[in-house]
Design an enzyme around this catalytic site. Sequence first.
Site, PDB file in Angstrom:
ATOM      1  CG  ASP A   1      -7.066  -2.898   1.357  1.00 28.31           C
ATOM      2  OD1 ASP A   1      -7.290  -2.147   2.310  1.00 28.31           O
ATOM      3  OD2 ASP A   1      -6.215  -3.806   1.370  1.00 28.31           O
TER       4      ASP A   1
ATOM      5  CG  HIS B   1      -3.312  -1.367   0.502  1.00 25.94           C
ATOM      6  ND1 HIS B   1      -2.348  -0.409   0.298  1.00 25.94           N
ATOM      7  CD2 HIS B   1      -3.912  -1.050   1.679  1.00 25.94           C
ATOM      8  CE1 HIS B   1      -2.351   0.450   1.295  1.00 25.94           C
ATOM      9  NE2 HIS B   1      -3.294   0.085   2.153  1.00 25.94           N
TER      10      HIS B   1
ATOM     11  CD  GLU C   1      -7.891  -4.715   5.877  1.00 29.41           C
ATOM     12  OE1 GLU C   1      -8.072  -3.548   5.469  1.00 29.41           O
ATOM     13  OE2 GLU C   1      -6.939  -5.431   5.457  1.00 29.41           O
TER      14      GLU C   1
ATOM     15  CG  HIS D   1      -3.475  -6.231   7.241  1.00 29.04           C
ATOM     16  ND1 HIS D   1      -2.205  -5.869   6.846  1.00 29.04           N
ATOM     17  CD2 HIS D   1      -4.271  -5.166   6.982  1.00 29.04           C
ATOM     18  CE1 HIS D   1      -2.216  -4.647   6.372  1.00 29.04           C
ATOM     19  NE2 HIS D   1      -3.462  -4.188   6.440  1.00 29.04           N
TER      20      HIS D   1
END
Length: 259
Positions: free
Chosen positions: A52, A65, A50, A17
């Site tokens: 953004d 993010h 993962e 993440h």
Amino acid sequence: MSHPWFEGATRPRVLAHRGLVLPGDAAAGVVENSFAAVAAAHSAGAVYVESDCHLTADGTVVLFHDDDLSRVTGDPRKIADVTVRELESLMAPRGGLITLAQALESFPTLRFNLDVKAADAAAPVGRIVRTHADRVLVTSFSDERRRAALAAADAGDTGIRPATSAGRGTLVRVLAALALRSDRRLSRALSGIDALQVPERNGRVRVVTPRLIAAAQRNGVEVHVWTVNEADDIRRLLAMGVDGIVTDRVDLALSIVCE
């Protein structure tokens, strides 16, 4: 047939993440979604990262993010209001800025799970990932943004589109179909979807259940749960049969998967 993003990798999947920032690195100023964080996840053995996507004022897709810089850098401006050069300067002491193009080129063995955070970023994300579609999964809380990115990818040079995970609207339809016990509605809701990436709970509502997992898997769709950082929770969810864990502690989760 499954998308290449899913093939040839160990299951259950462990998704890093926003990369990996260990306590010592954090103390040195490294932040999430930085070049250093992605590199640390790669060094820890991650196959999946993962991240953004936002768009800068001069049209560069960056891994970030929040829609503003305040939490990460202390600067109150929006990502959309700064240039990539300004952002590079702000991120230099924090592990370094990483653009989407740099991530794909610098880490050719990593598979990326990209959450499109801004509407203006959707088409640029799609255009950038078109030649890397075999190792990209595109998602967004907004199904509209997700579909716009997929449309811009337009099968690309690899002859395929990126994999994709359901947006919020699609997930609502999936949960409604489960409540109605309608296999036809469920199949329709999951059409074109490769994964459900969901929190274990949404407030007081439990999202991840054995029934959801079984129903998704019957339709060829994986269930990935975010964001899970405690060892006991990782083990419990894996025992339930989830296909993937999204975690800030990819090093810990990988060690558990290998037990």
